[in-house]
Structure formats: C-alpha cells, structure tokens
Enzyme design. Structure first.
Site, PDB file in Angstrom:
ATOM      1  N   ASP A   1       0.688  -1.178   0.136  1.00 48.33           N
ATOM      2  CA  ASP A   1       0.090   0.149  -0.151  1.00 48.33           C
ATOM      3  C   ASP A   1       0.958   1.253   0.046  1.00 48.33           C
ATOM      4  OD1 ASP A   1      -1.715   2.103   0.755  1.00 48.33           O
ATOM      5  OD2 ASP A   1      -3.085   1.086   2.005  1.00 48.33           O
TER       6      ASP A   1
ATOM      7  N   SER B   1      -0.296  12.641 -15.390  1.00 45.37           N
ATOM      8  CA  SER B   1      -1.499  12.631 -16.292  1.00 45.37           C
ATOM      9  C   SER B   1      -1.899  14.184 -17.015  1.00 45.37           C
ATOM     10  CB  SER B   1      -2.625  12.679 -15.264  1.00 45.37           C
ATOM     11  OG  SER B   1      -3.971  12.634 -15.931  1.00 45.37           O
TER      12      SER B   1
ATOM     13  N   TYR C   1      -8.268  15.227  -7.823  1.00 48.77           N
ATOM     14  CA  TYR C   1      -7.337  14.193  -8.683  1.00 48.77           C
ATOM     15  C   TYR C   1      -6.325  15.037  -9.380  1.00 48.77           C
ATOM     16  CZ  TYR C   1      -5.971  10.780 -12.258  1.00 48.77           C
ATOM     17  OH  TYR C   1      -5.168  10.156 -13.247  1.00 48.77           O
TER      18      TYR C   1
ATOM     19  N   LYS D   1      -2.279  15.193  -9.167  1.00 49.52           N
ATOM     20  CA  LYS D   1      -1.247  14.876 -10.146  1.00 49.52           C
ATOM     21  C   LYS D   1      -0.415  16.196 -10.611  1.00 49.52           C
ATOM     22  CE  LYS D   1      -2.154  10.610 -11.017  1.00 49.52           C
ATOM     23  NZ  LYS D   1      -1.402   9.548 -11.148  1.00 49.52           N
TER      24      LYS D   1
HETATM   25  N1  LIG Z   1      -6.396   5.573 -17.135  1.00 48.96           N
HETATM   26  C1  LIG Z   1      -6.009   6.811 -17.494  1.00 48.96           C
HETATM   27  O1  LIG Z   1      -6.768   7.538 -18.476  1.00 48.96           O
HETATM   28  C2  LIG Z   1      -5.034   7.376 -16.712  1.00 48.96           C
HETATM   29  C3  LIG Z   1      -4.776   8.842 -17.371  1.00 48.96           C
HETATM   30  C4  LIG Z   1      -3.732   9.617 -16.557  1.00 48.96           C
HETATM   31  C5  LIG Z   1      -3.152   9.002 -15.794  1.00 48.96           C
HETATM   32  N2  LIG Z   1      -3.390   7.708 -15.192  1.00 48.96           N
HETATM   33  C6  LIG Z   1      -2.640   7.178 -14.037  1.00 48.96           C
HETATM   34  O2  LIG Z   1      -2.149   5.965 -14.541  1.00 48.96           O
HETATM   35  C7  LIG Z   1      -1.678   5.183 -13.244  1.00 48.96           C
HETATM   36  C8  LIG Z   1      -2.334   3.724 -13.539  1.00 48.96           C
HETATM   37  O3  LIG Z   1      -3.674   3.988 -13.689  1.00 48.96           O
HETATM   38  P1  LIG Z   1      -4.435   2.877 -14.668  1.00 48.96           P
HETATM   39  O4  LIG Z   1      -5.305   3.640 -15.637  1.00 48.96           O
HETATM   40  O5  LIG Z   1      -3.707   1.707 -14.775  1.00 48.96           O
HETATM   41  O6  LIG Z   1      -5.717   2.296 -13.197  1.00 48.96           O
HETATM   42  P2  LIG Z   1      -6.030   1.096 -12.628  1.00 48.96           P
HETATM   43  O7  LIG Z   1      -7.011   1.488 -11.909  1.00 48.96           O
HETATM   44  O8  LIG Z   1      -6.149  -0.055 -13.894  1.00 48.96           O
HETATM   45  O9  LIG Z   1      -4.618   0.652 -12.008  1.00 48.96           O
HETATM   46  C9  LIG Z   1      -4.168   1.439 -10.692  1.00 48.96           C
HETATM   47  C10 LIG Z   1      -3.478   0.420  -9.990  1.00 48.96           C
HETATM   48  O10 LIG Z   1      -3.210   1.192  -8.658  1.00 48.96           O
HETATM   49  C11 LIG Z   1      -3.362   0.225  -7.731  1.00 48.96           C
HETATM   50  N3  LIG Z   1      -3.515   0.909  -6.447  1.00 48.96           N
HETATM   51  C12 LIG Z   1      -4.432   1.925  -6.128  1.00 48.96           C
HETATM   52  N4  LIG Z   1      -4.195   2.362  -4.856  1.00 48.96           N
HETATM   53  C13 LIG Z   1      -3.052   1.816  -4.323  1.00 48.96           C
HETATM   54  C14 LIG Z   1      -2.419   1.782  -3.100  1.00 48.96           C
HETATM   55  N5  LIG Z   1      -2.700   2.607  -1.972  1.00 48.96           N
HETATM   56  N6  LIG Z   1      -1.201   1.151  -3.007  1.00 48.96           N
HETATM   57  C15 LIG Z   1      -0.785   0.150  -3.978  1.00 48.96           C
HETATM   58  N7  LIG Z   1      -1.303   0.023  -5.135  1.00 48.96           N
HETATM   59  C16 LIG Z   1      -2.582   1.183  -5.354  1.00 48.96           C
HETATM   60  C17 LIG Z   1      -4.654  -0.554  -7.932  1.00 48.96           C
HETATM   61  O11 LIG Z   1      -4.781  -1.760  -6.962  1.00 48.96           O
HETATM   62  C18 LIG Z   1      -4.382  -0.629  -9.364  1.00 48.96           C
HETATM   63  O12 LIG Z   1      -4.106  -1.917  -9.880  1.00 48.96           O
HETATM   64  C19 LIG Z   1      -2.443   6.030 -12.332  1.00 48.96           C
HETATM   65  O13 LIG Z   1      -1.550   6.743 -11.264  1.00 48.96           O
HETATM   66  C20 LIG Z   1      -3.285   6.888 -12.666  1.00 48.96           C
HETATM   67  O14 LIG Z   1      -3.700   8.024 -12.268  1.00 48.96           O
HETATM   68  C21 LIG Z   1      -4.452   6.940 -15.644  1.00 48.96           C
END
Ligand SMILES: NC(=O)c1ccc[n+]([C@@H]2O[C@H](COP(=O)([O-])OP(=O)(O)OC[C@H]3O[C@@H](n4cnc5c(N)ncnc54)[C@H](O)[C@@H]3O)[C@@H](O)[C@H]2O)c1
Length: 261
Positions: free
Chosen positions: A63, A143, A156, A160
């Site tokens: 975590d 992001s 959010y 970021k």
């Molecule tokens: N999906 C998008 O459009 C997008 C766009 C910009 C940035 N992001 C960023 O990309 C990163 C990955 O996101 P994603 O889209 O793959 O989402 P996702 O929800 O598929 O994956 C996020 C992962 O983070 C893990 N997580 C959450 N809280 C946690 C904690 N306290 N400790 C450890 N792990 C934890 C979750 O279990 C999950 O596996 C994130 O930082 C997100 O903000 C995503």
C-alpha cells in the site's frame, strides 16, 4: 541483449491497466520486474505469468500510503534481483466529484495515494539508490490532469500536479548523485480507472450513458482515439533505459495530442 536486460525495475500499481502492460513489456525486454500492488494474489498472478513466459518477476503486496510497506517492497526487490535500478511510482486512484461536493475525506483519500504515495516512493527509492552507491531512475505516472484542471476531478488534478512538482524537486535534489526523476502524462486510457471515472460522471448526473464521459474526453485527442495501455509502453521503456540518462525533471505528454504544453 536489450538495454533493459537484467535491470531491476519496481512498478507500483503493476496489476492495473497501465502498470500491467508496462510490466509485461519490460519483462519481455529482459528486465527483472517487481510487480507491486495492493493485492498479493494479483501481484503473484502477474509475476507468475511473466515467469511462465520465461521472464523474471516477483509479486509484492504494497500500500503506497505506508512508508514501511514501500521500504519492504524495495528490500524484497533488492533481495530477489541483487539491486534496484528503476522505481516506477505508478499506483493511483481517481474519483469523480463536482467541485463543491469534494469532502475533506475525498481529498485525503485521493491525495494520500496519488501524491503522498509518490513522495514516499521517491524518498525510499533514493535511500535504496544511495545504499547501492548512487545512480538510479525514478519514473512517476502523472496525467493530462497534471497540466489541466478538469472540473469534476479537481482533487485528482491537484494530486497529479503534485506529482509533477515533486518530480521536478527530486530532479534538482538528487541530480548530482546521478539519480534522475521524470514523469509521463497519459491522456484517456481504457483501464479500470476510467470505468470508475465514467461511472462517477453518471452517478453525479453529469452524463447519462455508459462511456459518454470517456468518449467525449477521448474525442479531444488529435490522433483521433482513446489510448490503450500499450500506448504507454514506449515512453516507459525509454525512461527506464540508458537512452534517457541525460534527461531529468521532465513530464512527457503521451496522450494522443490532448494537451499541448
Ligand atoms: N487511465 C487513465 O486514463 C489514466 C490517465 C492518466 C493517468 N493515469 C494514471 O496511471 C496510473 C495507472 O492507472 P490505470 O489507468 O492503470 O488504473 P488502474 O485502476 O487499472 O490501476 C491502478 C492500480 O493502482 C493500484 N493501487 C491503488 N491504490 C493503491 C495503493 N494505495 N497502493 C498500491 N497500489 C494501489 C490498484 O490496485 C490498481 O492495480 C495511475 O497513477 C493513474 O492516475 C491513468
């Protein structure tokens, strides 16, 4: 031999959409991956898939809000693979809330994972790099929301923007030790996170149809489509390899052309 052969790379949020795509790809490049996420079972499953395919990986539960757990994650990575070369702070959560509805609890939840989690990840990474004699790469997932404020995602976005700020500060703090810190900025990526955001739009009556928010955000990309997790592999590979050695403090937009800076 690739530039990532035998590099020890720790990825948080590694079983999510973006993290898993990067973990699989960098493992296929020959890197040794520490697959770190909240669920030990999910981390073990992906690590098992990678090793079954001939790669190197371990699964670790973490975590990222807990310093001791981050410390243990890095120690396990160093124990398994001899050292840690790259720490990739990718874990994150999103939440859709109209601006006036964001509570203190919402703020703390989102910023604890996305901002505090990255701060702790960077601090503990630097300690590990120093123990190894210096040098090392930090990669953070920011992001488009690190560059633009979007109304129902204010907290959010703040979390970021904080990632970019901390990336720049760490680059200045540790550059002389050969430690670099960079981040990349995805746009609208088809992952479970966007299911949460899209549902939040509907729950708050900001949209009515499933994927309406996703589609309308994605439509602003000049390359004409939403991102897939695979679209982020190239930038992760670049930032993890020696090709990016002379770059630090930067935020790379990989969003299909949504935000120009
Ligand atoms: N999906 C998008 O459009 C997008 C766009 C910009 C940035 N992001 C960023 O990309 C990163 C990955 O996101 P994603 O889209 O793959 O989402 P996702 O929800 O598929 O994956 C996020 C992962 O983070 C893990 N997580 C959450 N809280 C946690 C904690 N306290 N400790 C450890 N792990 C934890 C979750 O279990 C999950 O596996 C994130 O930082 C997100 O903000 C995503």
């Amino acid at each position: 031999m690739s530039k990532l052969t035998d590099k020890s790379i720790v990825i948080t949020g590694a079983t999510g959409g973006i993290g898993a795509a990067i973990a699989r790809a960098l493992a296929a490049d020959g890197a040794a991956i520490t697959v770190a996420d909240l669920s030990q079972d999910a981390a073990d499953a992906l690590a098992g898939e990678i090793t079954a395919a001939g790669g190197k990986a371990i699964g670790v539960a973490v975590d990222v809000r807990e310093r001791a757990q981050i410390r243990a994650m890095l120690d396990k990575a160093a124990q398994a693979f001899g050292r840690v070369d790259v720490v990739f702070n990718n874990a994150g959560i999103a939440q859709t809330r109209p601006f006036l509805d964001i509570t203190e609890e919402d703020w703390r939840l989102v910023t604890d994972v996305n901002a505090l989690g990255v701060l702790l990840g960077m601090q503990e990474a630097v300690k590990t790099f120093r123990q190894q004699g210096g040098g090392g790469k930090i990669i953070n997932t920011a992001s488009i929301a690190a560059k633009q404020g979007y109304e129902p995602l204010a907290h959010y976005c703040a979390s970021k923007f904080a990632v970019v700020a901390m990336t720049q500060a760490a680059a200045r703090a540790f550059g002389k030790e050969g430690i670099t810190a960079n981040c990349f900025c995805p746009g609208v990526v088809a992952t479970p996170m966007w299911d949460v955001i899209d549902k939040g739009f509907r729950d708050n009556k900001l949209t009515t149809k499933e994927n309406e928010a996703f589609d309308s955000f994605a439509a602003t990309a000049v390359l004409g489509r939403a991102s897939q997790p695979a679209d982020l592999v190239g930038v992760a590979r670049y930032l993890a390899s020696s090709d990016s050695d002379f770059m630090t403090g930067q935020s790379l937009m990989v969003d299909g052309g949504m935000v120009f800076i």
